[in-house]
Design an enzyme around this catalytic site. Sequence first.
Site, PDB file in Angstrom:
ATOM      1  N   ASP A 163      42.207  72.487  58.550  1.00 19.18           N
ATOM      2  CA  ASP A 163      41.463  71.331  58.050  1.00 19.18           C
ATOM      3  C   ASP A 163      42.345  70.104  57.937  1.00 19.18           C
ATOM      4  O   ASP A 163      41.894  68.980  58.176  1.00 19.18           O
ATOM      5  CB  ASP A 163      40.831  71.645  56.695  1.00 19.18           C
ATOM      6  N   ARG A 170      39.679  63.335  62.498  1.00 22.26           N
ATOM      7  CA  ARG A 170      38.288  62.869  62.377  1.00 22.26           C
ATOM      8  C   ARG A 170      38.256  61.391  62.022  1.00 22.26           C
ATOM      9  O   ARG A 170      37.433  60.635  62.535  1.00 22.26           O
ATOM     10  CB  ARG A 170      37.545  63.686  61.315  1.00 22.26           C
ATOM     11  N   SER A 185      34.842  71.275  56.767  1.00 26.21           N
ATOM     12  CA  SER A 185      35.943  70.790  55.944  1.00 26.21           C
ATOM     13  C   SER A 185      35.736  71.126  54.471  1.00 26.21           C
ATOM     14  O   SER A 185      36.635  71.651  53.809  1.00 26.21           O
ATOM     15  CB  SER A 185      36.080  69.276  56.118  1.00 26.21           C
ATOM     16  N   LYS A 189      37.565  74.907  52.448  1.00 27.85           N
ATOM     17  CA  LYS A 189      38.527  74.811  51.335  1.00 27.85           C
ATOM     18  C   LYS A 189      38.006  75.539  50.099  1.00 27.85           C
ATOM     19  O   LYS A 189      38.773  76.198  49.393  1.00 27.85           O
ATOM     20  CB  LYS A 189      38.815  73.333  51.017  1.00 27.85           C
TER      21      LYS A 189
END
Length: 448
Positions: A163, A170, A185, A189
């Site tokens: 990520d 991104r 994303s 996490k």
Amino acid sequence: MLSIPDLIKKKRDGGELTDQEIKTFIDSVTKKTIQQCQTGAMLMAIWQKGMADRETQTLTKEMMSSGEVMSWPKEWAGLMVDKHSTGGVGDKVSLVLAPALAACGCKVPMISGRGLAHTGGTLDKLESIPGFNISQSGAQIQEIMSSVGCCIVGQTEALVPADRVLYALRDATSTVDSLPLIAGSIISKKGAESLSALVLDVKFGRAALYKDLDSAKELAQLLVSVGNGLGMRTGAVLSSMDATIGRCVGNSLEVIESLETLKGNGPDDLMELVTTLGGLLLVMTGVVADQSEGRRKISEAVIGGAALSKFQAMMERQGVANQTARSLCSAHTDYYSILRRSEHQRELEAPADGVVQDVDGLTLAEVLHKLGAGRSRAGEAVNHSVGAELLVSLGQKVQKGVPWLRLHYEDPSPTPEQILRLQNVLTLGTNNNKQTEMLVKETLLPPR
């Protein structure tokens, strides 16, 4: 096995990637065996063509598994919870919610982020407290969780490394608003935290990523689906983000408002979000039977002082000196004897008599960002003392010349154009019946 260029071409042409192909892509990103331009090309292909639900689920799972996945003692099973907000102006909910949930018996390993663009970051707010250390090892997190019940930390190097690469690219490739990439994303996490339950605060409105309720709901439904697909009970709250949350915007000022809230003096809109999000998590973990009871239990933890005690303990465990933490949490605190105060304050006055109809949170945040409260790129320093206090609330009757905003700034001073933009944040009208609207518009519950 298709090569990386073949995978990019397949997605570019609208094909669905297999689970193995997605795994190959994420493994290549993690191990840095893929060229940066190829990663960017894949992100753009995903942005253009989207992903099927299965692809998004696999992408998230592979991102989550790209690094360390946390593990917890068996006796904490069912009590591990966290929340995520899609970003807002004055959004200090985490600072109140995490200790409130811990006071209700939950375990909250809150991994938070920094501010970017006009939105504030929880870590930046906490770092305005002298000594607060957001960098904690896995073993330290376990110890804080065991002794306090909550911590608020930054993402460790070992957690979801894929990520970290994709998130930075991104932004550089203008693919930030891709639904599959957002879901991957956020949920990867939270999945790596090994949570029992997750609640998402998905914002919509002028100061949010999504401007209307329907598009925010589409994101919320995807996040809930992907989170539940990873085995976390996941729910979402859709909340309005037009004005500010509470009356303070800016890192030190938001810490002060959070502490005042934990002392029972919180603004209604902030408490609405804290009790709604917290109540939902208590329902999802089975601590309470329904949301009404959950909201009441969270409210009691805040108003009764139990959450404040948890916040003080968390500060001490995360590096704040005992005397400093105790002083910040005392009933009569001179906050600026501890927290940095800006060199200058300036009050803006109402231009006419009227009733406060609107406060433009986005414009306010953008001006404060330019004055040093935020950052334009990762790694930049922020000025914790820069911010603003709203001295009025929606529906309030004001007279010409009465101060409505207190600006906290340092050198250089705001330009005339910035002051004009700030003056235009306030909209006055003649309607004496303007009521503060509820922020929470809809709640998405996970399946039983």
